[in-house]
Design an enzyme around this catalytic site. Structure first.
Site, PDB file in Angstrom:
ATOM      1  NE  ARG A  41      -4.228  -1.668   1.812  1.00 59.51           N
ATOM      2  CZ  ARG A  41      -5.006  -2.222   2.731  1.00 59.51           C
ATOM      3  NH1 ARG A  41      -4.757  -2.054   4.009  1.00 59.51           N
ATOM      4  NH2 ARG A  41      -6.046  -2.933   2.366  1.00 59.51           N
ATOM      5  CE  LYS A 198     -20.490 -18.612   6.954  1.00 60.84           C
ATOM      6  NZ  LYS A 198     -20.625 -17.983   8.265  1.00 60.84           N
ATOM      7  N   GLY A 351      -9.782 -10.190  -0.610  1.00 59.57           N
ATOM      8  CA  GLY A 351      -8.577 -10.590   0.117  1.00 59.57           C
ATOM      9  C   GLY A 351      -8.043 -11.943  -0.315  1.00 59.57           C
ATOM     10  N   GLY A 374     -13.261  -4.214   0.790  1.00 57.58           N
ATOM     11  CA  GLY A 374     -14.656  -3.832   1.039  1.00 57.58           C
ATOM     12  C   GLY A 374     -15.201  -2.897  -0.020  1.00 57.58           C
TER      13      GLY A 374
HETATM   14  P1  ADP Z   1     -12.517 -13.137  -0.895  1.00 53.83           P
HETATM   15  O1  ADP Z   1     -11.691 -12.798   0.329  1.00 53.83           O
HETATM   16  O2  ADP Z   1     -11.661 -13.244  -2.122  1.00 53.83           O
HETATM   17  O3  ADP Z   1     -13.702 -12.224  -1.074  1.00 53.83           O
HETATM   18  P2  ADP Z   1     -13.993 -15.167   0.589  1.00 53.83           P
HETATM   19  O4  ADP Z   1     -13.426 -14.637   1.872  1.00 53.83           O
HETATM   20  O5  ADP Z   1     -15.440 -14.992   0.344  1.00 53.83           O
HETATM   21  O6  ADP Z   1     -13.128 -14.623  -0.661  1.00 53.83           O
HETATM   22  O7  ADP Z   1     -13.771 -16.754   0.520  1.00 53.83           O
HETATM   23  C1  ADP Z   1     -12.504 -17.347   0.559  1.00 53.83           C
HETATM   24  C2  ADP Z   1     -12.484 -18.553   1.455  1.00 53.83           C
HETATM   25  O8  ADP Z   1     -13.478 -19.495   1.071  1.00 53.83           O
HETATM   26  C3  ADP Z   1     -11.158 -19.280   1.367  1.00 53.83           C
HETATM   27  O9  ADP Z   1     -10.534 -19.251   2.638  1.00 53.83           O
HETATM   28  C4  ADP Z   1     -11.536 -20.709   0.962  1.00 53.83           C
HETATM   29  O10 ADP Z   1     -10.798 -21.690   1.642  1.00 53.83           O
HETATM   30  C5  ADP Z   1     -12.990 -20.786   1.346  1.00 53.83           C
HETATM   31  N1  ADP Z   1     -13.695 -21.808   0.561  1.00 53.83           N
HETATM   32  C6  ADP Z   1     -13.749 -21.915  -0.778  1.00 53.83           C
HETATM   33  N2  ADP Z   1     -14.436 -23.007  -1.145  1.00 53.83           N
HETATM   34  C7  ADP Z   1     -14.833 -23.618  -0.008  1.00 53.83           C
HETATM   35  C8  ADP Z   1     -15.578 -24.804   0.272  1.00 53.83           C
HETATM   36  N3  ADP Z   1     -16.064 -25.586  -0.711  1.00 53.83           N
HETATM   37  N4  ADP Z   1     -15.781 -25.129   1.574  1.00 53.83           N
HETATM   38  C9  ADP Z   1     -15.293 -24.347   2.559  1.00 53.83           C
HETATM   39  N5  ADP Z   1     -14.591 -23.224   2.363  1.00 53.83           N
HETATM   40  C10 ADP Z   1     -14.360 -22.860   1.087  1.00 53.83           C
HETATM   41 MG    MG Z   2     -11.930 -13.252   2.398  1.00 55.35          MG
END
Ligand code: ADP
Ligand code: MG
Length: 397
Positions: A41, A198, A351, A374
């Site tokens: 950053r 989620k 992230g 965010g």
């Molecule tokens: P980002 O930070 O890129 O927005 P998220 O925080 O929503 O992404 O999701 C990333 C997390 O989701 C990772 O830590 C990954 O391990 C988890 N993940 C992906 N697929 C699955 C799954 N099938 N079951 C459980 N966790 C999962």
């Molecule tokens: Mg994340």
């Protein structure tokens, strides 16, 4: 988007000899001793600072760092390590000023760092009195902190209202341009990947994108909820059964536009959520009651990769599996490499998405990597970020 840009002001000679206040995002991770562990950053903020100095401005820069209590200085909240790092990178002394709200002594050609702006009382609430005082410090306010663009605080929003001139710095401009290219005027087909853990955290994104995109790819825990909605067994996988109705409505919205949400054909499952848990590939219809789906299968990955390679524009947020464990990372790797190989323009953010991009070393092959977690997600939700709203308003005065 019609906003003033710092580059243009400089070209018009409106910066030379002027007092310039840059709101940067210098919120870097530190270890227990305060040592900076990662300085992306800071380095990303240097082009704006250099531009201001080269133009002969008197330059003030501030940022938040961590989550300090307003009005209560603690040494660990100080920007001192940041001042030192900027100094090293620019090869000059960077004095750090505290108690700066009522006046800053800085001459053209000089650079000063103003102590953690979240220490000022009224910062988070966007207090008008504080914002007016900050605006009075400068001739030109430069917003270059995309990571805070979704918040309206005194040093990001209030100051932009009251400063004589308010503009976007090069980092913020680059984000605006990439977002416009990907979502406002995309080359079709526009394909979005919304994956990760989620549905609940990304439901608004799914609903908003379902109205814009030609293809919506779901993955990760999100795909598990869509598999439930499609009537498939998912065993003990991470999912949100109470959101099945919302998943169905996203699928219907896409169908109504002649597009679809591909449901995984095959998956990689394990009996335990562990890096060394034995992994097996199964058809989506064969998932057993004790299985955990931890990745998309090879057939699904290949099918999605083909869609990505044919896309005109790709928006990517979220890994499609537990890519932190190598046995369940192939889906995410295949998707990442397909995006990298696609001739279409791609934008990625989030992230864990950035961690996946780094893991496969494909940074250079992504059209634009968003620096704001965010803020990027709120753009995907279809919101107008406060930073863009106020800069646009000021440009149209
Ligand atoms: P980002 O930070 O890129 O927005 P998220 O925080 O929503 O992404 O999701 C990333 C997390 O989701 C990772 O830590 C990954 O391990 C988890 N993940 C992906 N697929 C699955 C799954 N099938 N079951 C459980 N966790 C999962
Ligand atoms: Mg994340």
């Amino acid at each position: 988007m019609n906003i003033l840009r710092f580059q243009d002001l400089i070209a018009q000679g409106r910066v030379t000899g002027r007092r310039v206040f840059i709101r940067a995002d210098l919120n870097v991770p530190q270890d227990d001793t305060g040592r900076i562990t990662e300085d992306t950053r800071i380095r990303a903020s240097l082009p704006c600072i250099r531009m201001a100095l080269d133009a002969g401005a008197a330059v003030m820069v501030t940022s938040h760092l961590g989550r300090p209590t307003e009005g209560a200085f603690k040494p660990e909240d100080s920007l001192a390590p940041v001042a030192q790092r900027i100094g090293e990178l620019l090869g000059r002394e960077v004095p750090l000023r505290s108690g700066w709200v009522d006046g800053v002594d800085v001459a053209p050609g000089q650079l000063v760092l103003l102590e953690n702006c979240r220490l000022n009382k009224g910062e988070k609430k966007n207090d008008e009195g504080l914002a007016r005082k900050m605006a009075a410090l400068c001739d030109v306010f430069v917003h270059d902190a995309f990571g805070t663009a979704h918040r309206a605080e005194a040093s990001t929003y209030g100051i932009a209202r009251f400063a004589k001139v308010a503009c976007a710095g090069p980092l913020l401009s680059a984000e605006i341009d990439a977002i416009t290219k990907a979502l406002r005027a995309p080359k079709r087909p526009l394909v979005a990947i919304v994956a990760g853990s989620k549905v609940s955290t990304k439901l608004t994104i799914l609903q908003s994108l379902a109205e814009k995109v030609d293809g919506l790819i779901v993955g990760g825990g999100i795909a598990n909820t869509f598999m439930l909605a499609a009537g498939l067994p998912i065993g003990k996988s991470l999912a949100e059964p109470d959101l099945v109705e919302q998943a169905l409505s996203v699928m219907r919205a896409m169908k109504a536009r002649g597009a679809d949400v591909p449901i995984p054909l095959d998956v990689v499952v394990a009996r335990e959520f562990k890096a060394d848990a034995p992994a097996s590939v199964k058809a989506a219809s064969d998932v057993a009651a004790e299985d955990l789906i931890l990745d998309i299968g090879p057939k699904t990955a290949a099918q999605l990769a083909d869609k990505l390679k044919a896309a005109g524009t790709i928006v990517w947020n979220g890994p499609v599996g537990v890519f932190e464990f190598d046995a369940f990372a192939k889906g995410t790797e295949t998707i990442a490499r397909a995006i990298a190989a696609s001739p279409g323009f791609s934008i990625a953010g989030g992230g864990d998405t950035l961690a996946a991009i780094a893991k496969y070393g494909i940074e250079k092959d992504i059209g634009y990597i968003s620096t704001g977690g965010g803020a990027f997600l709120e753009v995907l939700e279809g919101k107008t970020l406060p930073a863009f709203e106020i800069l646009e308003k000021r440009a149209n005065e």
